[in-house]
Write an enzyme that holds these catalytic residues in place. Structure first.
Site, mmCIF file in Angstrom:
data_model
loop_
_atom_site.group_PDB
_atom_site.id
_atom_site.type_symbol
_atom_site.label_atom_id
_atom_site.label_comp_id
_atom_site.label_asym_id
_atom_site.label_seq_id
_atom_site.Cartn_x
_atom_site.Cartn_y
_atom_site.Cartn_z
ATOM 1 N N ASP A 56 0.877 -1.173 0.000
ATOM 2 C CA ASP A 56 0.000 0.000 0.000
ATOM 3 C C ASP A 56 0.913 1.222 0.000
ATOM 4 O OD1 ASP A 56 -1.670 2.122 0.536
ATOM 5 O OD2 ASP A 56 -2.436 1.355 2.436
ATOM 6 N N LYS A 112 2.648 11.286 -3.283
ATOM 7 C CA LYS A 112 1.639 10.585 -4.089
ATOM 8 C C LYS A 112 0.691 11.562 -4.783
ATOM 9 C CE LYS A 112 -1.777 6.857 -3.529
ATOM 10 N NZ LYS A 112 -2.241 5.879 -2.514
ATOM 11 N N GLU A 126 -7.344 0.273 -4.403
ATOM 12 C CA GLU A 126 -7.327 0.133 -2.949
ATOM 13 C C GLU A 126 -8.630 -0.454 -2.379
ATOM 14 O OE1 GLU A 126 -6.055 4.068 -1.891
ATOM 15 O OE2 GLU A 126 -4.066 3.686 -2.733
ATOM 16 N N ASP A 145 -13.121 4.863 1.830
ATOM 17 C CA ASP A 145 -11.695 4.995 2.164
ATOM 18 C C ASP A 145 -11.317 6.461 2.287
ATOM 19 O OD1 ASP A 145 -8.930 5.167 2.236
ATOM 20 O OD2 ASP A 145 -8.590 3.676 0.674
HETATM 21 MG MG MG Z 1 -4.670 4.580 1.952
#
Ligand code: MG
Ligand code: ADP
Length: 619
Positions: free
Chosen positions: A25, A88, A188, A212
């Protein structure tokens, strides 16, 4: 090589240890790695901290060496200009996409050319987000090798469901740079539901909402799990919404309360970062308690839970709006959702859970550690790819339609929004000019009818089409979207087999906000777009008709009377001027008058020409 025999079945088994494939991840805020032991996923502890979470932070020492994780986080306050976080957010992005971030970070983003990918400057060196992510991956790889006592060379890496092809490609490249063979890029939410064990029993059926909310990104995905197949019905979200925004809301509250000016915050990056860390701490404390107090420099900072909840309510509202949209796209109602899963550290905020429980009318499942579920699921996905769980399949969807530009700037969708990937679709086109040798193919992403309103992904030219009359070549344009969401476009002239293809790697990414705007625009402007499309289609048709009429009149001069030629020419001229000035109705009326008049002429010409041809055949 050792050989062993399974005593139950008598089969000869190969006992050489299989390569371990890890699940990673690679988060905006925190990254972690997991793998399978005795069929169960476990996370790797970082070598330094005794935690599995590695903060996605890098620090550049004066000598050029790099530290990653908790050790780097220590430098956020003292050396903001050489300590990089939230990389990111920059993956696959141009400076124009991220320029608004500049005020909230202590390091320098370079504006070399607003169209190209961003770079980060530390000392006098430039780093791409891909290179920086590779450093995080190297650190995770080394932690895993340390714990597993073996080299790791294969991985599955997760990305937010909304990452576009440029961002997925950048992630894949980062893996390569870190010495990892990236077997799959997985969404994800898909990984998270795997971690919750959903779908591992083939006889179970679920409709699941995966919510999420991490540090920098938000995703809601609606999954249907049936017969061991994971089908992402829809996804929605915002790559510019997360716990970082909660922190910023708290910072803004404090700076206003203590009259700390924007100028001061810009001039004093250390104060900026210290406030940011204090804000994050306040948020975490308020997940359990009702008040928070601390000192930063001369400021005495305080926050209570009710004020905090007021600050973040609008942000949570935005996520609920995404939930509404995702449900709508999946054509399900909240009552049809069997399970709501919480992912990401920010789902620990009680108000988030409360609002979600109200919206879905059921208590969300938070039984697993929301920081770890994605990596654990990635490890399960790795196990599936290793061939250890053969009966499971994964299907994802593409968030925006993909298509090409056709005559008049119209968008022709080839793969529709929310189609499952991998996906292949093709459509046939032809040329509009006699003897046309080249055909330019422009690839777009978006929902609007006119390409100018959509986002261009790339273009290429199909060259060396053999000379043929307009309309004769059969050009097949195929879109091949692979399991990672990376698009290849292939154009082929089917009569001659002339072929060209490109992998679409767009030069820069599209932000979540832009994506949302594009969707909203397509709904707002739907009526106007339909009108414009209809007008453009009439114009295209009229242009074809006038060209064909001109050609027909020249070729059949000998057959037609002078009066017929004159009337047809006049009607054709009327159609041409209606195209220039008229409305759709004018054009269609002119086209009808011309067609009504010239259809009998065409029949007459056809009869004569066939007669000639038959005569010719007799001779
Ligand atoms: Mg995450
Ligand atoms: P990402 O997926 O973006 O890397 P994570 O899932 O690791 O992010 O979540 C990080 C976010 O979770 C950060 O904004 C962090 O402040 C927040 N967070 C972690 N623990 C808590 C908590 N107890 N209460 C509120 N927020 C938390």
């Amino acid at each position: 090589m050792k050989i062993s025999i399974n005593l139950k079945t008598g089969d000869v088994a190969d006992s050489t240890p299989k390569d371990i494939i890890v699940g990673i991840d690679l988060g905006t805020t925190n990254s972690l790695v997991a793998y399978i032991v005795n069929e169960q996923p476990v996370t790797v502890k970082s070598k330094y901290g005794q935690r599995s979470l590695t903060p996605s932070v890098l620090h550049f020492n004066e000598d050029g060496s790099i530290v990653v994780g908790d050790k780097a986080k220590d430098y956020l306050v003292s050396h903001p200009e050489r300590t990089i976080f939230s990389v990111k957010r920059l993956m696959g992005k141009s400076y124009a996409d991220v320029s608004k971030l500049n005020s909230s970070i202590g390091y320098e983003i370079i504006d070399q050319d607003t169209e190209s990918l961003v770079k980060i400057k530390v000392d006098n060196r430039f780093y791409t987000p891909t290179e920086l992510s590779a450093e995080i991956l190297k650190s995770l790889k080394s932690d895993a090798e340390h714990q597993l006592k073996t080299t790791i060379s294969k991985a599955v890496i997760t990305v937010p469901a909304y990452f576009n092809d440029a961002q997925r490609q950048a992630t894949r490249d980062a893996g390569k740079l870190a010495g990892l063979d990236v077997l799959r890029i997985v969404n994800e939410p898909t990984a998270a539901s795997l971690a919750y064990g959903l779908g591992l029993d083939k006889n179970e059926q679920y409709k699941v909402a995966v919510y999420d909310l991490g540090g920098g990104t938000f995703d809601i995905s609606i999954l249907q799990i049936e017969d061991g197949i994971f089908d992402v019905l829809s996804t929605h979200g915002d790559t510019f919404l997360g716990g970082d925004d909660f922190d910023r809301a708290i910072m803004a509250f404090w700076t206003e309360k203590h009259s700390i000016s924007i100028e001061k915050m810009q001039e004093d990056p250390a104060l900026n970062q210290a406030l940011r860390l204090a804000a994050e701490k306040a948020k975490m404390v308020l997940s359990k308690e009702n008040t928070f107090e601390t000192n930063v420099e001369q400021y005495q900072l305080a926050l209570d839970k009710a004020t905090f909840e007021n600050l973040i309510a609008p942000l949570i509202d935005k996520t609920i709006e995404s939930c509404i949209q995702a449900l709508k796209d999946s054509k399900l109602t909240t009552a049809e959702i069997d399970k709501v899963i919480l992912v990401g550290g920010s789902t620990r905020v009680p108000l988030v859970k409360q609002r979600l429980a109200e919206f879905f009318d059921k208590t969300p499942d938070d039984s697993m550690n929301p920081d770890e579920v994605v990596a654990l699921g990635a490890a399960i996905q790795a196990d599936i790819l290793a061939g250890n769980r053969k009966d499971i399949l994964l299907l994802d969807v593409t968030p925006l339609s993909l298509g090409i530009e056709t005559v008049g700037g119209l968008m022709d969708s080839i793969i529709a929004r929310n189609s499952k990937v991998p996906h292949r679709a093709a459509r046939q086109y032809t040329t509009s000019v006699d003897g046309q040798k080249n055909l330019r193919i422009s690839v777009f992403q978006g929902e609007r009818d006119l390409v100018v309103h959509n986002r261009k992904l790339g273009e290429f030219t199909l060259k060396n089409i053999p000379a043929m009359a307009a309309g004769i070549p059969k050009i097949e344009v195929a879109f091949i979207l692979d399991a990672d969401g990376i698009l290849t476009v292939r154009a082929k002239e089917l009569r001659s087999n002339v072929e060209t293809s490109v992998e679409i790697k767009s030069t820069y990414g599209i932000s979540e906000e832009e994506m949302a705007l594009m969707l909203i625009d397509s709904i707002k402007n739907a009526e106007e777009d339909v009108k414009k499309r209809a007008l453009l289609e009439s114009i295209n048709e009229a242009n074809n008709v006038t060209l064909a009429t001109d050609k027909f009149l020249i070729q059949n001069q000998a057959i037609l009377t002078a009066e017929e030629i004159e009337t047809a020419t006049l009607l054709n001229a009327a159609l041409k001027s209606s195209v220039k000035a008229g409305t759709k109705d004018d054009i269609e009326a002119a086209m009808k008058r011309l067609n009504d008049y010239s259809t009998p002429l065409a029949h007459k010409a056809l009869d004569v020409n066939i007669g000639e041809a038959l005569k010719g055949a007799k001779m």
